[in-house]
Design an enzyme around this catalytic site. Structure first.
Site, PDB file in Angstrom:
ATOM      1  N   ASN A   1     -33.323  84.049 -29.384  1.00 46.26           N
ATOM      2  CA  ASN A   1     -31.895  84.351 -29.517  1.00 46.26           C
ATOM      3  C   ASN A   1     -30.980  83.275 -28.956  1.00 46.26           C
ATOM      4  OD1 ASN A   1     -33.021  86.700 -30.416  1.00 46.26           O
ATOM      5  ND2 ASN A   1     -32.030  88.029 -28.937  1.00 46.26           N
TER       6      ASN A   1
ATOM      7  N   ASN B   1     -32.534  85.661 -35.786  1.00 46.58           N
ATOM      8  CA  ASN B   1     -31.715  85.389 -34.595  1.00 46.58           C
ATOM      9  C   ASN B   1     -31.720  83.923 -34.165  1.00 46.58           C
ATOM     10  OD1 ASN B   1     -30.761  88.009 -34.340  1.00 46.58           O
ATOM     11  ND2 ASN B   1     -32.539  88.651 -33.160  1.00 46.58           N
TER      12      ASN B   1
ATOM     13  N   ASP C   1     -40.147  81.387 -39.124  1.00 44.40           N
ATOM     14  CA  ASP C   1     -40.814  82.458 -39.858  1.00 44.40           C
ATOM     15  C   ASP C   1     -39.834  83.097 -40.836  1.00 44.40           C
ATOM     16  OD1 ASP C   1     -39.584  83.341 -37.296  1.00 44.40           O
ATOM     17  OD2 ASP C   1     -40.091  85.338 -38.017  1.00 44.40           O
TER      18      ASP C   1
ATOM     19  N   HIS D   1     -43.712  85.381 -35.108  1.00 43.16           N
ATOM     20  CA  HIS D   1     -42.398  84.779 -34.840  1.00 43.16           C
ATOM     21  C   HIS D   1     -42.537  83.320 -34.378  1.00 43.16           C
ATOM     22  CE1 HIS D   1     -38.337  86.004 -35.130  1.00 43.16           C
ATOM     23  NE2 HIS D   1     -38.081  86.342 -33.879  1.00 43.16           N
TER      24      HIS D   1
END
Length: 193
Positions: A72, A118, A97, A24
Site C-alpha cells: 500500500n 493498491n 500480480d 501478491h
C-alpha cells in the site's frame, strides 16, 4: 508501441518470509530473477525504502527496486528512487500480480488505471500513471470477498508452474523489453504465454 529504453524495473510485493511465496509477490520474483541472470545483488537502501541493484545488459544499465514498504505504500520507495536518479516515468516498468489474467499469462502495457491494485494506486498517486506495466497473471478466486486471502496465499502447484513459465518468458525476452520495443517484446512473450 515503442518507448525509450527502460532504466528502472520495480517489482511489487510485501517484505518478509511470511509473504515471500504468496501470489501478491510475483513482482518481487521477477526482479530476483533478473538480478540473478545479470549477476547483481539486491541490497537494502534506507533512502529508497527498498532493496536496490543495478544490472548491466547489452541494452544498457537498469535499476532494480523491490519496495520494502508493504504494497500500500509502494509509491514512497518508487518516487524516492525515481527522483534521486531522475528516471522518467515512461522509462520505468512496474511488475505486478494481476487477478484478471490466468496464472502465468503476461501482458505489457503503458499507462492505464490501477484496477484496484493498491501498489499501482499508490505509485500512480505519487508519480502519475504513464509507467509501463508487466501484468503477471495469478488468476482470480471467483468472488471479490475472497481476493485478499487469495493474493496473500501461495499458488497451487499447477498455478506456480504456469507463473514460473510466464516469468521465464519475460526473463528470456528481457532485452527486447528493456530496449523499449514493447510491440516486439509483447509479440514474443504473448506468443509463448
Amino acid at each position: 508501441m515503442s518507448t525509450k529504453p527502460i532504466t528502472c524495473i520495480v517489482g511489487l510485493g510485501n517484505p518478509g518470509p511470511k509473504y515471500h511465496a504468496t501470489r501478491h509477490n510475483v513482482g518481487f520474483w521477477l526482479v530476483d530473477r533478473l538480478a540473478r541472470r545479470y549477476g547483481a545483488v539486491l541490497r537494502g537502501e534506507n533512502k529508497f525504502s527498498g532493496e536496490v541493484a543495478r544490472i548491466r545488459t547489452p541494452v544498457g544499465e537498469c535499476w532494480l527496486l523491490k519496495p520494502m514498504t508493504y504494497m500500500n505504500h509502494s509509491g514512497r520507495a518508487v518516487s524516492a528512487l525515481a527522483h534521486f536518479y531522475k528516471i522518467p516515468l515512461e522509462q520505468m516498468l512496474v511488475a505486478h500480480d494481476d487477478l484478471d489474467l490466468a496464472p502465468g499469462v503476461i501482458r505489457l502495457k503503458q499507462g492505464g488505471g490501477h484496477g484496484g491494485h493498491n501498489g499501482l494506486r499508490d505509485i500512480s498517486a505519487a508519480l502519475g500513471k504513464d509507467f509501463i506495466r508487466a501484468r503477471i497473471g495469478i488468476g482470480h478466486p471467483g468472488h471479490r470477498d475472497a481476493v485478499t486471502g487469495y493474493v496473500l496465499s501461495s499458488p497451487y502447484k499447477s498455478e506456480q508452474a504456469a507463473i514460473d513459465s510466464g516469468l521465464d518468458e519475460i526473463e528470456r525476452h528481457w532485452e527486447a523489453v528493456q530496449a523499449g520495443d514493447l510491440a516486439k517484446a509483447m509479440q514474443e512473450i504473448h506468443t509463448a504465454t
